[in-house]
Design an enzyme around this catalytic site. Structure first.
Site, PDB file in Angstrom:
ATOM      1  N   ASP A 145      51.952 -22.274  25.964  1.00 28.30           N
ATOM      2  CA  ASP A 145      53.247 -21.839  26.506  1.00 28.30           C
ATOM      3  C   ASP A 145      54.133 -22.986  26.959  1.00 28.30           C
ATOM      4  OD1 ASP A 145      52.351 -19.250  26.080  1.00 28.30           O
ATOM      5  OD2 ASP A 145      51.506 -19.093  28.088  1.00 28.30           O
ATOM      6  N   LYS A 177      56.729 -24.466  22.629  1.00 28.13           N
ATOM      7  CA  LYS A 177      56.616 -24.946  21.243  1.00 28.13           C
ATOM      8  C   LYS A 177      57.575 -24.209  20.301  1.00 28.13           C
ATOM      9  CE  LYS A 177      52.301 -23.755  21.415  1.00 28.13           C
ATOM     10  NZ  LYS A 177      52.132 -23.460  22.846  1.00 28.13           N
ATOM     11  N   GLY A 208      52.304 -16.576  21.550  1.00 32.01           N
ATOM     12  CA  GLY A 208      53.593 -15.923  21.756  1.00 32.01           C
ATOM     13  C   GLY A 208      54.623 -17.022  21.854  1.00 32.01           C
ATOM     14  N   HIS A 209      55.411 -17.217  20.800  1.00 27.81           N
ATOM     15  CA  HIS A 209      56.383 -18.308  20.751  1.00 27.81           C
ATOM     16  C   HIS A 209      57.792 -17.720  20.886  1.00 27.81           C
ATOM     17  CE1 HIS A 209      53.287 -21.051  18.526  1.00 27.81           C
ATOM     18  NE2 HIS A 209      52.873 -20.626  19.685  1.00 27.81           N
ATOM     19  N   GLN A 224      48.750 -22.292  21.018  1.00 29.67           N
ATOM     20  CA  GLN A 224      47.975 -22.628  22.227  1.00 29.67           C
ATOM     21  C   GLN A 224      48.267 -24.076  22.647  1.00 29.67           C
ATOM     22  OE1 GLN A 224      45.890 -20.836  19.517  1.00 29.67           O
ATOM     23  NE2 GLN A 224      47.095 -19.242  20.473  1.00 29.67           N
TER      24      GLN A 224
HETATM   25  P1  GDP Z   1      55.221 -21.394  23.447  1.00 31.16           P
HETATM   26  O1  GDP Z   1      54.079 -20.428  23.375  1.00 31.16           O
HETATM   27  O2  GDP Z   1      54.768 -22.798  23.615  1.00 31.16           O
HETATM   28  O3  GDP Z   1      56.189 -21.250  22.309  1.00 31.16           O
HETATM   29  O4  GDP Z   1      56.023 -21.024  24.790  1.00 31.16           O
HETATM   30  P2  GDP Z   1      56.384 -19.545  25.313  1.00 31.16           P
HETATM   31  O5  GDP Z   1      57.442 -18.981  24.466  1.00 31.16           O
HETATM   32  O6  GDP Z   1      55.155 -18.740  25.504  1.00 31.16           O
HETATM   33  O7  GDP Z   1      56.892 -19.876  26.779  1.00 31.16           O
HETATM   34  C1  GDP Z   1      57.935 -20.756  27.013  1.00 31.16           C
HETATM   35  C2  GDP Z   1      59.022 -20.027  27.828  1.00 31.16           C
HETATM   36  O8  GDP Z   1      59.904 -20.961  28.384  1.00 31.16           O
HETATM   37  C3  GDP Z   1      59.868 -19.115  26.985  1.00 31.16           C
HETATM   38  O9  GDP Z   1      60.292 -18.029  27.763  1.00 31.16           O
HETATM   39  C4  GDP Z   1      61.069 -19.997  26.606  1.00 31.16           C
HETATM   40  O10 GDP Z   1      62.241 -19.246  26.341  1.00 31.16           O
HETATM   41  C5  GDP Z   1      61.227 -20.797  27.860  1.00 31.16           C
HETATM   42  N1  GDP Z   1      61.750 -22.153  27.681  1.00 31.16           N
HETATM   43  C6  GDP Z   1      61.512 -23.044  26.688  1.00 31.16           C
HETATM   44  N2  GDP Z   1      62.087 -24.238  26.960  1.00 31.16           N
HETATM   45  C7  GDP Z   1      62.707 -24.082  28.159  1.00 31.16           C
HETATM   46  C8  GDP Z   1      63.462 -24.963  28.987  1.00 31.16           C
HETATM   47  O11 GDP Z   1      63.676 -26.138  28.704  1.00 31.16           O
HETATM   48  N3  GDP Z   1      63.920 -24.446  30.166  1.00 31.16           N
HETATM   49  C9  GDP Z   1      63.710 -23.156  30.548  1.00 31.16           C
HETATM   50  N4  GDP Z   1      64.207 -22.751  31.707  1.00 31.16           N
HETATM   51  N5  GDP Z   1      63.006 -22.311  29.787  1.00 31.16           N
HETATM   52  C10 GDP Z   1      62.498 -22.763  28.619  1.00 31.16           C
HETATM   53  P1  IMO Z   2      50.784 -19.965  22.793  1.00 30.83           P
HETATM   54  O1  IMO Z   2      50.722 -20.322  21.336  1.00 30.83           O
HETATM   55  C1  IMO Z   2      48.709 -19.573  26.596  1.00 30.83           C
HETATM   56  C2  IMO Z   2      44.516 -18.327  26.460  1.00 30.83           C
HETATM   57  C3  IMO Z   2      44.162 -16.962  26.998  1.00 30.83           C
HETATM   58  C4  IMO Z   2      42.740 -17.201  27.478  1.00 30.83           C
HETATM   59  C5  IMO Z   2      42.200 -18.160  26.407  1.00 30.83           C
HETATM   60  C6  IMO Z   2      41.421 -17.469  25.294  1.00 30.83           C
HETATM   61  O2  IMO Z   2      51.782 -18.924  23.105  1.00 30.83           O
HETATM   62  O3  IMO Z   2      50.909 -21.188  23.639  1.00 30.83           O
HETATM   63  P2  IMO Z   2      42.048 -15.902  23.242  1.00 30.83           P
HETATM   64  O4  IMO Z   2      42.933 -14.691  23.166  1.00 30.83           O
HETATM   65  O5  IMO Z   2      42.468 -17.022  22.386  1.00 30.83           O
HETATM   66  O6  IMO Z   2      40.606 -15.555  23.074  1.00 30.83           O
HETATM   67  O7  IMO Z   2      42.196 -16.398  24.777  1.00 30.83           O
HETATM   68  O8  IMO Z   2      43.326 -18.815  25.861  1.00 30.83           O
HETATM   69  N1  IMO Z   2      45.562 -18.325  25.411  1.00 30.83           N
HETATM   70  C7  IMO Z   2      46.815 -18.751  25.610  1.00 30.83           C
HETATM   71  N2  IMO Z   2      47.424 -19.184  26.734  1.00 30.83           N
HETATM   72  N3  IMO Z   2      49.372 -19.561  25.409  1.00 30.83           N
HETATM   73  C8  IMO Z   2      48.769 -19.164  24.281  1.00 30.83           C
HETATM   74  O9  IMO Z   2      49.364 -19.278  23.064  1.00 30.83           O
HETATM   75  C9  IMO Z   2      47.436 -18.688  24.346  1.00 30.83           C
HETATM   76  N4  IMO Z   2      46.574 -18.189  23.449  1.00 30.83           N
HETATM   77  C10 IMO Z   2      45.419 -17.994  24.112  1.00 30.83           C
HETATM   78  O10 IMO Z   2      45.011 -16.591  28.047  1.00 30.83           O
HETATM   79  O11 IMO Z   2      42.748 -17.888  28.697  1.00 30.83           O
HETATM   80 MG    MG Z   3      53.371 -18.721  24.374  1.00 30.21          MG
END
Ligand code: GDP
Ligand code: IMO
Ligand code: MG
Length: 421
Positions: free
Chosen positions: A12, A15, A39-40, A221
């Site tokens: 998270d 990415k 979840g991107h 991840q």
């Molecule tokens: P990912 O799994 O690495 O793609 O990240 P996620 O989408 O799960 O979580 C990142 C969250 O931070 C999302 O809600 C994005 O919209 C938000 N986000 C990404 N970059 C920034 C930033 O520079 N500032 C803020 N405030 N939010 C951001």
């Molecule tokens: P993105 O790509 C954050 C965490 C889960 C749990 C562990 C194992 O959005 O960054 P799994 O379902 O893979 O068996 O879970 O890894 N986890 C993540 N945490 N971002 C993710 O993906 C994750 N995918 C798995 O919360 O602790």
């Molecule tokens: Mg994510």
């Protein structure tokens, strides 16, 4: 030539946004591991979308997208995701390809994930319950079904055989929920998938590389969730690090050029497991509130804490990171004081190495303090205009890691990215 964008923390890191930003510079974007546990989040025309399995290049008409062999693919989630990108006017049939070697997540994998977590009680991993662990177990156990098998006449027979095996495991784990509805959805989604562009991913990608096309591998991840190098057993079941690109796409190591590591300006983790810099106080709550730190896949509140430079330096080492993108810097805008972890103290001994076993050790983070910059950076476009105190914070991180923070993300929007020239 292949560049990689991957997470350096516990996932998270942002990415999705970063891949979406860089996508126009590449011909092909490929996911190499993970599955619907990811979840991107992207903002397209100011509207939010969360991608789970489809690469984050899908919104760029000229970019081809590949779901690589290293991914474990859930057909039901894929169908749902395709519908949601279609709502943005994207013709996913044109630009999305799937490797025939990618393994399928079956409904019984999801059931096994749930049963396994329940049986672990308070020691549970905190899995996303998407069936990731059981699907990868069937891959390494040499039982799994692959996307290419869908096109074979024997698919249903193979499915029934594997399902029977899973049923015995589920009985042993006392899992008796009715999953017939999941199966119905699954078979409908398989029909949908059969009409997809199912390809020899390794030839597909290497042919393009030899034609001089540019490839970007999109990690899911984060490095601290890597099955080998993460905080085992509180990890995911794939190699999330740059080495996973080779096995997850079929590209040779010498083809990899830049490894762009994404890290938040602080740190979060969702699910169980060690997190040395976690703040279980008001400051942690403030980070969660300001950063909207709730899981993009499960909605769970994310645990929050200060940036952990010990873990980050380790992640830079095992990935061969060439550039860092620091995301969510704007979340720190209002903080009076910021801290960074520069060492761990374990039983009175200071170390700057990530220990083999983090979950059973009492790790106390050694923290350095910084004065916050206390100003709104969300509309800034130029590195030189960033507040001086923020530059000090970034410079300290640069020096500690020995890798340059080349980009700073100052908001979730597509255009909120500042280059540090
Ligand atoms: P990912 O799994 O690495 O793609 O990240 P996620 O989408 O799960 O979580 C990142 C969250 O931070 C999302 O809600 C994005 O919209 C938000 N986000 C990404 N970059 C920034 C930033 O520079 N500032 C803020 N405030 N939010 C951001
Ligand atoms: P993105 O790509 C954050 C965490 C889960 C749990 C562990 C194992 O959005 O960054 P799994 O379902 O893979 O068996 O879970 O890894 N986890 C993540 N945490 N971002 C993710 O993906 C994750 N995918 C798995 O919360 O602790
Ligand atoms: Mg994510």
């Amino acid at each position: 030539m292949v560049d990689v964008i991957l997470g350096l923390q516990w996932g998270d890191e942002g990415k999705g946004k970063i891949v979406d930003f860089f996508a126009p510079r590449y011909d092909l974007i490929a996911r190499f591991q993970g599955g619907p546990n990811a979840g991107h989040t992207l903002y397209v025309n100011d509207k939010k979308i969360v991608l789970h399995q489809i690469p984050s290049g899908i919104f760029h008409e000229k970019t081809t997208n590949l779901i690589g062999n290293g991914v474990v693919l859930d057909p039901v989630t894929l169908k749902r995701e395709c519908n949601s990108v279609a709502a943005f006017g994207v013709d996913y049939r044109k630009n999305l390809y799937i490797s025939q070697r990618a393994h399928l997540i079956l409904p019984t994998h999801r059931a096994l994930d749930k049963a396994s977590e329940t049986s672990k009680g308070h020691e549970k991993i905190g899995s996303t319950l998407k069936g990731i662990g059981p699907a990868y177990m069937d891959k390494t156990g040499r039982n799994g079904l692959r996307v290419g098998d869908l096109l074979d006449k024997s698919f249903t027979t193979q499915y029934i055989k594997l399902r029977l095996k899973h049923q015995k495991l589920l009985d042993g784990l006392n899992f008796h929920e009715d999953i017939s509805e999941w199966e119905e959805e699954f078979f409908e989604a398989l029909e949908f998938m059969r009409s997809f562009k199912i390809v020899n991913g390794e030839y597909f990608i290497n042919e393009r590389i030899s034609q001089g096309k540019k490839v970007l591998a999109e990690g899911a991840q984060g490095s601290m969730l890597d099955v080998d190098f993460g905080t085992f057993p509180f990890v995911t079941s794939s190699n999330t690090i740059s080495a996973g690109v080779c096995s997850g796409l079929g590209v040779a190591p010498q083809l990899i050029r830049d490894v762009i590591g994404v890290s938040k300006a602080y740190c979060t983790r969702v699910g169980s497991g060690p997190f040395p810099t976690e703040l279980e106080d008001e400051t942690g709550e403030e980070l969660r509130k300001t950063g909207s730190e709730f899981g993009a896949t499960t909605g769970r509140p994310r645990r929050c804490g200060w940036i952990d430079l010990v873990a980050l330096k380790f992640a830079c080492m095992i990935n061969g990171v060439t550039k860092i993108v620091m995301t969510k810097a704007d979340v720190l805008d209002a903080f009076k004081e910021l801290k960074v972890c520069t060492a761990y103290e374990v039983n009175g001994q200071k170390t700057t190495e990530v220990p083999f076993q983090m979950s059973r050790l009492p790790i106390v983070p050694v923290l350095e303090s910084f004065e916050g910059w206390k100003s709104d950076i969300t509309s800034l476009k130029n590195y030189n205009n960033l507040p001086a105190r923020m530059k000090e914070y970034v410079d300290f991180i640069n020096k500690f890691l020995g890798v340059k923070v080349a980009f700073i993300s100052n908001g979730p929007g597509r255009d909120q990215l500042i280059e540090n020239l």
